[in-house]
Design a protein around this motif. Sequence first.
Motif, PDB file in Angstrom:
ATOM      1  N   SER A   1      28.961 -10.793  14.936  1.00  0.00           N
ATOM      2  CA  SER A   1      28.033 -10.646  13.812  1.00  0.00           C
ATOM      3  C   SER A   1      26.866  -9.738  14.189  1.00  0.00           C
ATOM      4  N   LEU A   2      26.304  -9.959  15.368  1.00  0.00           N
ATOM      5  CA  LEU A   2      25.198  -9.117  15.824  1.00  0.00           C
ATOM      6  C   LEU A   2      25.658  -7.682  16.056  1.00  0.00           C
ATOM      7  N   LEU A   3      26.849  -7.539  16.617  1.00  0.00           N
ATOM      8  CA  LEU A   3      27.385  -6.196  16.862  1.00  0.00           C
ATOM      9  C   LEU A   3      27.585  -5.442  15.552  1.00  0.00           C
ATOM     10  N   ALA A   4      28.062  -6.120  14.527  1.00  0.00           N
ATOM     11  CA  ALA A   4      28.261  -5.466  13.229  1.00  0.00           C
ATOM     12  C   ALA A   4      26.929  -4.986  12.654  1.00  0.00           C
ATOM     13  N   ARG A   5      25.894  -5.797  12.796  1.00  0.00           N
ATOM     14  CA  ARG A   5      24.573  -5.401  12.282  1.00  0.00           C
ATOM     15  C   ARG A   5      24.050  -4.187  13.037  1.00  0.00           C
ATOM     16  N   ARG A   6      24.163  -4.209  14.349  1.00  0.00           N
ATOM     17  CA  ARG A   6      23.654  -3.074  15.120  1.00  0.00           C
ATOM     18  C   ARG A   6      24.479  -1.820  14.873  1.00  0.00           C
ATOM     19  N   SER A   7      25.777  -1.988  14.646  1.00  0.00           N
ATOM     20  CA  SER A   7      26.641  -0.840  14.359  1.00  0.00           C
ATOM     21  C   SER A   7      26.290  -0.194  13.025  1.00  0.00           C
ATOM     22  N   ARG A   8      25.638  -0.940  12.152  1.00  0.00           N
ATOM     23  CA  ARG A   8      25.134  -0.374  10.892  1.00  0.00           C
ATOM     24  C   ARG A   8      23.769   0.274  11.087  1.00  0.00           C
ATOM     25  N   ARG A   9      23.307   0.350  12.329  1.00  0.00           N
ATOM     26  CA  ARG A   9      22.054   0.976  12.751  1.00  0.00           C
ATOM     27  C   ARG A   9      20.821   0.181  12.339  1.00  0.00           C
ATOM     28  N   GLU A  10      21.012  -1.118  12.155  1.00  0.00           N
ATOM     29  CA  GLU A  10      19.847  -1.978  12.033  1.00  0.00           C
ATOM     30  C   GLU A  10      19.147  -1.985  13.390  1.00  0.00           C
ATOM     31  N   PRO A  11      17.815  -1.869  13.429  1.00  0.00           N
ATOM     32  CA  PRO A  11      17.122  -1.824  14.720  1.00  0.00           C
ATOM     33  C   PRO A  11      17.500  -2.994  15.620  1.00  0.00           C
ATOM     34  N   LEU A  12      17.677  -2.697  16.901  1.00  0.00           N
ATOM     35  CA  LEU A  12      18.109  -3.723  17.847  1.00  0.00           C
ATOM     36  C   LEU A  12      17.137  -4.898  17.868  1.00  0.00           C
ATOM     37  N   GLN A  13      15.841  -4.611  17.790  1.00  0.00           N
ATOM     38  CA  GLN A  13      14.859  -5.700  17.833  1.00  0.00           C
ATOM     39  C   GLN A  13      15.048  -6.668  16.665  1.00  0.00           C
ATOM     40  N   LEU A  14      15.332  -6.135  15.490  1.00  0.00           N
ATOM     41  CA  LEU A  14      15.551  -7.004  14.334  1.00  0.00           C
ATOM     42  C   LEU A  14      16.850  -7.789  14.477  1.00  0.00           C
ATOM     43  N   VAL A  15      17.855  -7.158  15.030  1.00  0.00           N
ATOM     44  CA  VAL A  15      19.125  -7.853  15.252  1.00  0.00           C
ATOM     45  C   VAL A  15      18.912  -9.043  16.179  1.00  0.00           C
ATOM     46  N   LEU A  16      18.117  -8.847  17.229  1.00  0.00           N
ATOM     47  CA  LEU A  16      17.868  -9.907  18.204  1.00  0.00           C
ATOM     48  C   LEU A  16      16.769 -10.861  17.755  1.00  0.00           C
ATOM     49  N   GLY A  17      15.929 -10.407  16.834  1.00  0.00           N
ATOM     50  CA  GLY A  17      14.833 -11.245  16.356  1.00  0.00           C
ATOM     51  C   GLY A  17      13.635 -11.268  17.274  1.00  0.00           C
ATOM     52  N   GLU A  18      13.627 -10.402  18.273  1.00  0.00           N
ATOM     53  CA  GLU A  18      12.527 -10.381  19.226  1.00  0.00           C
ATOM     54  C   GLU A  18      12.463  -9.025  19.906  1.00  0.00           C
ATOM     55  N   ALA A  19      11.302  -8.765  20.516  1.00  0.00           N
ATOM     56  CA  ALA A  19      11.124  -7.500  21.236  1.00  0.00           C
ATOM     57  C   ALA A  19      10.232  -7.735  22.438  1.00  0.00           C
ATOM     58  N   PRO A  20      10.568  -7.140  23.582  1.00  0.00           N
ATOM     59  CA  PRO A  20       9.678  -7.240  24.747  1.00  0.00           C
ATOM     60  C   PRO A  20       8.504  -6.298  24.579  1.00  0.00           C
ATOM     61  N   PHE A  21       7.354  -6.715  25.089  1.00  0.00           N
ATOM     62  CA  PHE A  21       6.182  -5.834  25.093  1.00  0.00           C
ATOM     63  C   PHE A  21       5.363  -6.180  26.324  1.00  0.00           C
ATOM     64  N   LEU A  22       5.356  -5.277  27.306  1.00  0.00           N
ATOM     65  CA  LEU A  22       4.739  -5.554  28.594  1.00  0.00           C
ATOM     66  C   LEU A  22       5.252  -6.889  29.127  1.00  0.00           C
ATOM     67  N   ASP A  23       4.379  -7.857  29.381  1.00  0.00           N
ATOM     68  CA  ASP A  23       4.822  -9.132  29.947  1.00  0.00           C
ATOM     69  C   ASP A  23       5.137 -10.169  28.868  1.00  0.00           C
ATOM     70  N   LEU A  24       5.127  -9.762  27.611  1.00  0.00           N
ATOM     71  CA  LEU A  24       5.279 -10.697  26.502  1.00  0.00           C
ATOM     72  C   LEU A  24       6.611 -10.487  25.795  1.00  0.00           C
ATOM     73  N   THR A  25       7.080 -11.534  25.134  1.00  0.00           N
ATOM     74  CA  THR A  25       8.215 -11.429  24.220  1.00  0.00           C
ATOM     75  C   THR A  25       7.722 -11.836  22.837  1.00  0.00           C
ATOM     76  N   LEU A  26       7.879 -10.944  21.876  1.00  0.00           N
ATOM     77  CA  LEU A  26       7.329 -11.140  20.543  1.00  0.00           C
ATOM     78  C   LEU A  26       8.423 -11.328  19.519  1.00  0.00           C
ATOM     79  N   ALA A  27       8.208 -12.259  18.586  1.00  0.00           N
ATOM     80  CA  ALA A  27       9.082 -12.363  17.421  1.00  0.00           C
ATOM     81  C   ALA A  27       8.832 -11.161  16.516  1.00  0.00           C
ATOM     82  N   VAL A  28       9.891 -10.652  15.908  1.00  0.00           N
ATOM     83  CA  VAL A  28       9.778  -9.531  14.971  1.00  0.00           C
ATOM     84  C   VAL A  28      10.409  -9.936  13.651  1.00  0.00           C
ATOM     85  N   ALA A  29      10.120  -9.151  12.602  1.00  0.00           N
ATOM     86  CA  ALA A  29      10.635  -9.486  11.278  1.00  0.00           C
ATOM     87  C   ALA A  29      10.682  -8.226  10.424  1.00  0.00           C
ATOM     88  N   PRO A  30      11.560  -8.186   9.423  1.00  0.00           N
ATOM     89  CA  PRO A  30      11.570  -7.046   8.505  1.00  0.00           C
ATOM     90  C   PRO A  30      10.218  -6.889   7.825  1.00  0.00           C
TER      91      PRO A  30
END
Length: 289
Positions: free
Chosen positions: A66-95
């Motif tokens: 399911s995640l692979l299908a979303r990313r293959s449609r070029r949905e941003p990886l961070q949105l697919v995973l629901g999070e993004a690293p930033f320096l020493d932090l991990t942040l929730a992301v959202a559309p």
Amino acid sequence: MFVRSAPLTVGAALALAEESLAAAGVDSPAAESYRLLGHVLGLGRTELLLRRADALTDSQRFEFLSLLARRSRREPLQLVLGEAPFLDLTLAVAPGVLLPRPETERLVELVLEELDASPPGPGDVLLDVGTGTGAVALALKHAYPQAEVWATDVSDTALELTGRNARALGLPLVLRRSDLLDDPEVAAAAGRAVALVSNPPYLPESDRDVVPPEVAAEPPQALYAGEDGLAVARRLVARSEALLRPGALLALELDPRNVQAMAAELTGFASRRVEGDLAGRERFLLARR
């Protein structure tokens, strides 16, 4: 008769993902394959390599595909995973909220270098204008826990997400809705700030038709800023010039195509300089009031 599908091993899943992402035009298909599968299995890259023969469970297989299908449609990886690293932090992301980027990590690093001689403490204000996920504000609060860190945005969605990230990380912020520095409380905070940091919208309108699909999926109000990309930055600089106290730092992330033009307009600041990103492109403008 029901025929059970063959097990999908870790190695086969990685190969499938790399092939699918490469076909979709993703820039780093191998690296992202590990990110996707690692997210599902809770494993790092080395662990995945050591367990290439292990089979995914049915639920893991379903989630991964399911995640692979979303990313293959070029949905941003961070949105697919629901999070993004930033320096020493991990942040929730959202559309609807600008995604944290590695370039902005460098902006924070430059600010920390500027403030290192006299680290902000109790009573010192750090102001992040256009906070998005809260990445810059939270990184500053993490570095200077005693400082008073403000995070502002014109988007209620962004402020709600920043609040969620702040609570999850245990890093309290002062949150305010404001169009740049227009809110009176934010303007007053700017007058007390030792540093004002911002990653404002900075792409020219002409980029709308040429950006990659991942960028096109992000909120346009957080990306585009007039014909030359400086409409928002000019407003922020003008208000900063009027509000910041002498010696206060203004730090901006801008487009490499327009950062020098903005630097030339900072006539009301005592000093200013342009810094490059990790790829050597001029991107950051740092000025002292």
